[in-house]
Motif scaffolding. Structure first.
Motif, short mmCIF file in Angstrom:
data_model
loop_
_atom_site.label_atom_id
_atom_site.label_comp_id
_atom_site.label_asym_id
_atom_site.label_seq_id
_atom_site.Cartn_x
_atom_site.Cartn_y
_atom_site.Cartn_z
N THR A 4 41.10 25.26 53.98
CA THR A 4 40.86 26.21 53.00
C THR A 4 42.15 26.64 52.08
N ILE A 5 41.82 26.21 50.87
CA ILE A 5 42.88 26.69 49.71
C ILE A 5 42.23 28.05 49.30
N PRO A 6 43.53 28.88 48.74
CA PRO A 6 42.85 30.08 48.02
C PRO A 6 41.95 29.89 46.98
N TRP A 7 41.09 30.71 46.99
CA TRP A 7 40.06 30.37 45.86
C TRP A 7 39.39 31.94 45.44
N GLU A 8 39.17 32.05 44.26
CA GLU A 8 38.31 33.26 43.39
C GLU A 8 37.41 32.68 42.50
N ASP A 9 36.39 32.96 42.50
CA ASP A 9 35.44 32.31 41.31
C ASP A 9 35.70 32.81 39.98
N ARG A 10 35.48 32.15 38.93
CA ARG A 10 35.71 32.30 37.54
C ARG A 10 34.95 33.74 37.10
N PRO A 11 35.65 34.55 36.70
CA PRO A 11 35.07 35.87 36.30
C PRO A 11 33.73 35.91 35.39
N ASN A 12 32.93 36.65 35.42
CA ASN A 12 31.58 36.52 34.75
C ASN A 12 32.04 36.63 33.26
N ASN A 13 31.52 36.00 32.40
CA ASN A 13 31.82 35.98 31.01
C ASN A 13 32.84 35.20 30.46
N SER A 14 33.70 34.66 31.54
CA SER A 14 34.84 33.96 31.06
C SER A 14 34.72 32.56 30.88
N LYS A 15 35.25 32.07 29.78
CA LYS A 15 35.21 30.58 29.44
C LYS A 15 36.73 29.99 29.56
N ASP A 16 37.49 30.64 30.40
CA ASP A 16 39.03 30.02 30.34
C ASP A 16 39.00 28.88 31.53
N ILE A 17 39.67 27.98 31.03
CA ILE A 17 39.76 26.80 32.01
C ILE A 17 40.59 27.18 33.27
N LEU A 18 41.63 27.95 33.05
CA LEU A 18 42.38 28.41 34.07
C LEU A 18 42.08 30.08 34.20
N TRP A 19 42.15 30.78 35.43
CA TRP A 19 41.65 32.13 35.49
C TRP A 19 42.80 32.84 36.34
N ARG A 20 42.97 33.97 35.95
CA ARG A 20 44.14 34.58 37.03
C ARG A 20 43.56 35.07 38.28
N TYR A 21 44.15 35.18 39.38
CA TYR A 21 43.63 35.76 40.71
C TYR A 21 43.75 37.10 40.65
N SER A 22 42.77 38.00 40.70
CA SER A 22 42.51 39.19 40.44
C SER A 22 43.63 40.23 41.21
N LYS A 23 44.04 39.93 42.20
CA LYS A 23 45.26 40.64 43.04
C LYS A 23 46.58 40.25 42.81
N ASN A 24 46.95 39.29 41.53
CA ASN A 24 48.30 39.05 41.27
C ASN A 24 48.98 40.26 40.98
N PRO A 25 50.28 40.12 41.32
CA PRO A 25 51.02 39.23 41.75
C PRO A 25 50.95 39.02 43.23
N GLY A 306 41.27 26.85 38.79
CA GLY A 306 40.59 26.25 37.99
C GLY A 306 39.92 24.86 38.47
N TYR A 307 39.17 24.41 37.79
CA TYR A 307 38.61 23.09 38.50
C TYR A 307 39.22 21.88 37.81
N MET A 308 39.63 21.03 38.57
CA MET A 308 40.41 19.71 37.97
C MET A 308 39.60 19.01 37.15
N ASP A 309 38.12 18.78 37.23
CA ASP A 309 37.54 17.93 36.19
C ASP A 309 37.57 18.69 34.96
N GLU A 310 37.41 20.03 34.88
CA GLU A 310 37.59 20.84 33.66
C GLU A 310 38.70 20.59 32.93
N ILE A 311 39.84 20.61 33.77
CA ILE A 311 41.32 20.36 33.26
C ILE A 311 41.48 19.23 32.37
#
Length: 320
Positions: A4-25, A306-311
């Motif tokens: 299991t790697i850390p993961w958080e789904d892309r925020p709603n309405n976001s089209k960013d290729i990479l998105w920040r973890y909501s609990k950063n840092p 992010g998703y590697m295929d999208e990158i």
């Protein structure tokens, strides 16, 4: 295989290729008692969890690297004391400072590279099996050099490392090179990989660039995430980009992105000891998902997803 790697789904309405973890840092500057800051660090899967090597500048702002462990790669127990090196393939393990580590697993050994102080910055190398005992090897190169990143497998029978030859200060220039070694002691066959583009082509990376996490083998080529720098009226600004390199000849660039993937835009990236810094040093990936670890404002550690295929599609769509 990572369970299991850390993961958080892309925020709603976001089209960013990479998105920040909501609990950063995920790692605060004062996570261990002695630290002034913890940033630009590397993590890998290890046993039933994860291990890492962390840049921890102490309250005298002495730069050193510490080992750490985690079950989920988000919550970390970092050793209070710096790593103590034993002699590896050399008796010369002099080090004035250590910073910006990367960790690469090759076969059954974990290799650590970092910017090592030996009459100026160069690339230090060490190996470990358990993240408790570390053996330091010969420095890879003469000073001055930074951002030494090993490939996770041999290429044409040789170890391969990306690096960024530089100078002794806050380098106002720098391109990415590749070098090869038969034994992790002697390095040669230095070839240029990626050069800074003209300002008008892609300004965010026009001053200097440097390899980030360990390159990832994909069917499209080696996915190389890197940092790029522009010199602004407010100083250097570090952002994250990516390129695809040929699998058999990584000095051949297949695609490089004109646009950055992630730039400093939130408070913990824009405010800190060195403002406006996104500096990737590690990535965990599983199937199509990727979690990228980066230093923020030379102060703390954050994660983006992010998703590697999208990158890869992004690089190919916006290449130059």
């Amino acid at each position: 295989m990572i369970t299991t790697i850390p993961w958080e789904d892309r925020p709603n309405n976001s089209k960013d290729i990479l998105w920040r973890y909501s609990k950063n840092p995920i790692i605060d500057r004062y996570q261990i008692p002695s630290s002034n800051s913890i940033f630009n660090s590397a993590v890998v899967p290890f046993e039933d969890g994860f291990a890492g090597v962390f840049r921890c500048d102490d309250k005298a702002v002495r730069m050193n690297i510490h080992a750490g462990f985690s079950k989920d790669a988000i919550h970390w127990d970092i050793e209070y004391d710096p790593i103590v090196m034993q002699a590896g393939n050399t008796e010369m393990i002099h080090s004035d400072y250590k910073y910006d580590p990367r960790v690469t697993k090759i076969e059954d050994t974990y290799w650590v590279t970092w910017c090592n102080g030996y009459y100026g910055p160069t690339i230090g190398i060490a190996y470990t099996k358990d993240f408790k005992t570390f053996h330091q090897c010969e420095n890879a190169f003469l000073p001055f050099n930074r951002n030494g990143v090993l490939f996770p497998e041999k290429i044409n029978g040789k170890y391969a490392m990306l690096s960024r030859p530089s100078d002794n200060g806050h380098t106002p220039f720098g391109d990415i090179y590749i070098s090869y070694s038969p034994d992790m002691k002697y390095w040669g066959e230095h070839r240029v990989v990626l050069q800074t583009p003209p300002f008008m082509e892609s300004a965010w990376q026009c001053t200097k660039i440097g390899a980030g996490p360990v390159p990832i083998r994909t069917k499209e080529g080696w996915l190389m995430i890197y940092h790029g720098v522009i010199n602004t009226c407010n100083g250097f600004r570090y952002s994250m980009g990516a390129a695809l390199l040929d699998l058999d000849n990584p000095s051949k660039v297949l695609y490089k992105s004109r646009q950055y993937l992630l730039g400093p835009a939130v408070d913990y990236e824009m405010i800190g000891d060195v403002p406006n810094v996104v500096f990737p040093c590690a990535a965990l990936h599983q199937d199509n998902k990727i979690a990228i670890y980066y230093g923020a404002a030379d102060t703390c550690v954050a994660v983006a997803f992010g998703y590697m295929d999208e990158i890869i599609d992004f690089i190919k769509e916006h290449h130059f």
